[in-house]
Scaffold this motif. Structure first.
Motif, PDB file in Angstrom:
ATOM      1  N   HIS A 226       0.824  -1.208   0.000  1.00 40.42           N
ATOM      2  CA  HIS A 226       0.000   0.000   0.000  1.00 40.42           C
ATOM      3  C   HIS A 226       0.859   1.259   0.000  1.00 40.42           C
ATOM      4  O   HIS A 226       2.000   1.266   0.433  1.00 40.42           O
ATOM      5  N   THR A 248      -3.098  -7.974  -1.073  1.00 38.61           N
ATOM      6  CA  THR A 248      -3.887  -6.750  -1.048  1.00 38.61           C
ATOM      7  C   THR A 248      -3.011  -5.611  -1.518  1.00 38.61           C
ATOM      8  O   THR A 248      -1.957  -5.340  -0.932  1.00 38.61           O
ATOM      9  N   ASN A 250      -3.213  -1.542  -2.441  1.00 39.79           N
ATOM     10  CA  ASN A 250      -4.061  -0.362  -2.306  1.00 39.79           C
ATOM     11  C   ASN A 250      -3.237   0.916  -2.422  1.00 39.79           C
ATOM     12  O   ASN A 250      -2.129   1.000  -1.892  1.00 39.79           O
ATOM     13  N   THR A 273      -7.039  -2.074  -5.237  1.00 32.94           N
ATOM     14  CA  THR A 273      -7.902  -0.899  -5.146  1.00 32.94           C
ATOM     15  C   THR A 273      -7.082   0.386  -5.226  1.00 32.94           C
ATOM     16  O   THR A 273      -5.945   0.446  -4.767  1.00 32.94           O
TER      17      THR A 273
END
Length: 515
Positions: A226, A248, A250, A273
């Motif tokens: 991230h 994940t 982001n 995302t």
């Protein structure tokens, strides 16, 4: 000489020979034990340690990254960093393990993940020419100023694997604040550096980045990536055995997950995302992490063969100048499938590129394509096989046309509240349409054969959330006109989005096979 004397001498020779044999055997055993122990040593590293220690106990740990980087390790060795501590500089591993006994870099003690801050080096953690290596449970950053938005980019990575390095596992790491080149610049150089990004492979930087000699067997899983200006995960030379799973990604300035030159890669259960969070050709602004960007996508491959991309969630991919899609069969890909994925609120539409031998099936798209002011790419830009997908919009965007020249659309549901009736027109001689459902306010100019018009009777589209498991609202209610209105597809994957077996009676239209 008497028979008795001969017998005594012979017995002595036998005894001596047996003794020598035992000694040799014991020596071999001792050597094996010593070697085995030497190749299964655990080394400890603490910010409160000392490089004069032997490092083989938590009470006598090493201190610096340079000590670890300069040491030699064998199969089964572990290098454990104390949780809660931090180091600045580069950690380099260039010794290999074996399939049964990899060299492992990890953590010990309780607390937050041990932090390796590259401090502006080319990579914070570098695996260089080593195979059978596992990096598990570290925190990694790499910037050279006060923070990742200080305005200085460079050719920097988080965890980098180069040279002849196969059989690598990167798992359970947190990688953030890696400040490298954001993406493709339109003109000029990135801020704060004299390097020309284009001439310095500005694409080729990542929070996790693999390059170098073609390699095999990479597992990249369960990492939290991230707030980086660079790509989330980027591999360029993993031939076979590439698995990117459960990560994940982001808030990134560049692409989410990108892989080159792979055969049968498996990309699954990832969440990507807010990538392409990039100010384009203007200076960086508050809340925008990248700079001089040009085009990004969520999860995509290039020059790959038979990729399987499934059970992924991609949302809020930004269209900087171009692209902004969640998915893309990019240049020179062969075969492959996107299936059982959920995408929402991606600005550039549903898919960028693709060919007739490539499949997009049982995917759900919700409010993708909000920034389709340009027409060169459109909502669909892949001449591929689309079947049993749901394309749903209540954002007024519509399904803008692109110059599709071939491909097929079967058993898909198109639903939008857009008013522009020209947006779903395709050139004559383009893709064929059959058994698709059309709902909402936009009039499709090319409905093909056996269309089903009207409300599909979804359970509750507005209830969708932010994961692949939050889309039950796109199941069909009893009495839906989409039930039993589809056409059979051979080699269809065997199940719908929710895992229901195909088919129950006649095929249904959409991603749900009603019981």
């Amino acid at each position: 000489m008497s028979t008795r004397l001969k017998s005594i001498r012979m017995n002595k020779r036998v005894a001596v020979t047996a003794t020598i044999a035992v000694l040799v055997l014991l020596t071999i055993i001792i050597v094996m034990v010593i070697t085995s122990n030497a190749a299964n040593t655990t080394y400890y590293v603490s910010a409160a340690g000392s490089d004069s220690n032997n490092g083989t106990s938590s009470s006598a740990p090493w201190k610096t990254l340079s000590k670890v980087s300069g040491a030699a390790f064998g199969a089964g060795d572990k290098i454990l960093f104390r949780s809660g501590d931090s180091w600045s500089g580069q950690l380099m591993i260039n010794d290999s393990g074996t399939s049964a006994k990899p060299v492992t870099v990890g953590a010990y003690d309780k607390g937050s993940k041990p932090l390796i801050n590259g401090g502006g080096n080319s990579a914070a953690v570098l695996i260089d020419g080593a195979s059978y290596v596992t990096v598990d449970g570290l925190a990694v950053t790499n910037y050279d100023g006060a923070n990742v938005t200080d305005g200085v980019e460079g050719n920097r990575d988080g965890i980098k694997i180069s040279g002849i390095s196969s059989n690598i596992t990167i798992r359970n790491n947190e990688i953030y604040n890696v400040e490298g080149f954001s993406n493709h610049e339109a003109t000029g150089s990135p801020r704060g550096t004299s390097l020309a990004a284009h001439d310095n492979n500005m694409y080729m930087v990542g929070a996790i980045y693999q390059n170098g000699t073609p390699a095999n067997n990479y597992l990249i899983e369960n990492n939290y990536i991230h707030d980086n200006t660079v790509n989330g995960v980027l591999t360029t030379q993993v031939g076979t055995g590439l698995i990117i799973r459960g990560n994940t990604v982001n808030n990134g300035g560049a692409d989410g997950i990108e892989y080159w030159n792979a055969t049968s890669p498996l990309i699954e259960y990832n969440s990507v995302t807010n990538v392409g969070n990039n100010s384009g050709a203007s200076d960086q602004t508050d809340g925008v992490i990248g700079y001089h960007g040009y085009a990004v996508a969520g999860i995509w491959g290039i020059i790959d063969t038979d990729q399987v991309v499934q059970y992924n969630y991609v949302a809020n991919t930004n269209r900087i100048v171009w692209d902004g899609q969640p998915w893309d069969f990019d240049n020179d890909t062969v075969g492959g499938v996107y299936q059982y994925n959920f995408s929402r609120d991606n600005e550039g539409g549903f898919v960028l590129g693709g060919k007739p031998d490539q499949i997009l099936r049982y995917n759900i798209s919700y409010n993708d394509g909000s920034e389709q002011a340009y027409t060169a790419q459109g909502f669909f830009n892949a001449n591929s096989q689309y079947y049993n997908n749901v394309f749903y919009q209540d954002n007024g965007a519509g399904f803008s046309k692109a110059k599709l020249t071939e491909g097929t659309f079967k058993n898909n549901i198109f639903y939008t509240n857009a008013s522009d009736s020209t947006a779903t027109d395709y050139e004559s001689g383009g893709p064929t349409f059959s058994n698709n459902g059309f709902g909402g306010t936009q009039t499709a100019l090319n409905t093909g054969t056996a269309p089903v018009m009207g409300d599909p009777l979804f359970v509750n589209p507005s209830s969708v959330g932010n994961s692949i498991k939050s889309v039950d609202g796109f199941k069909l209610q009893k009495g839906s006109p989409m039930i039993n209105a589809g056409t059979s597809i051979p080699d269809n994957g065997g199940k719908d989005y929710w895992g229901n077996a195909l088919y129950n009676g006649k095929p249904d239209i959409g991603a749900y096979e009603a019981p």
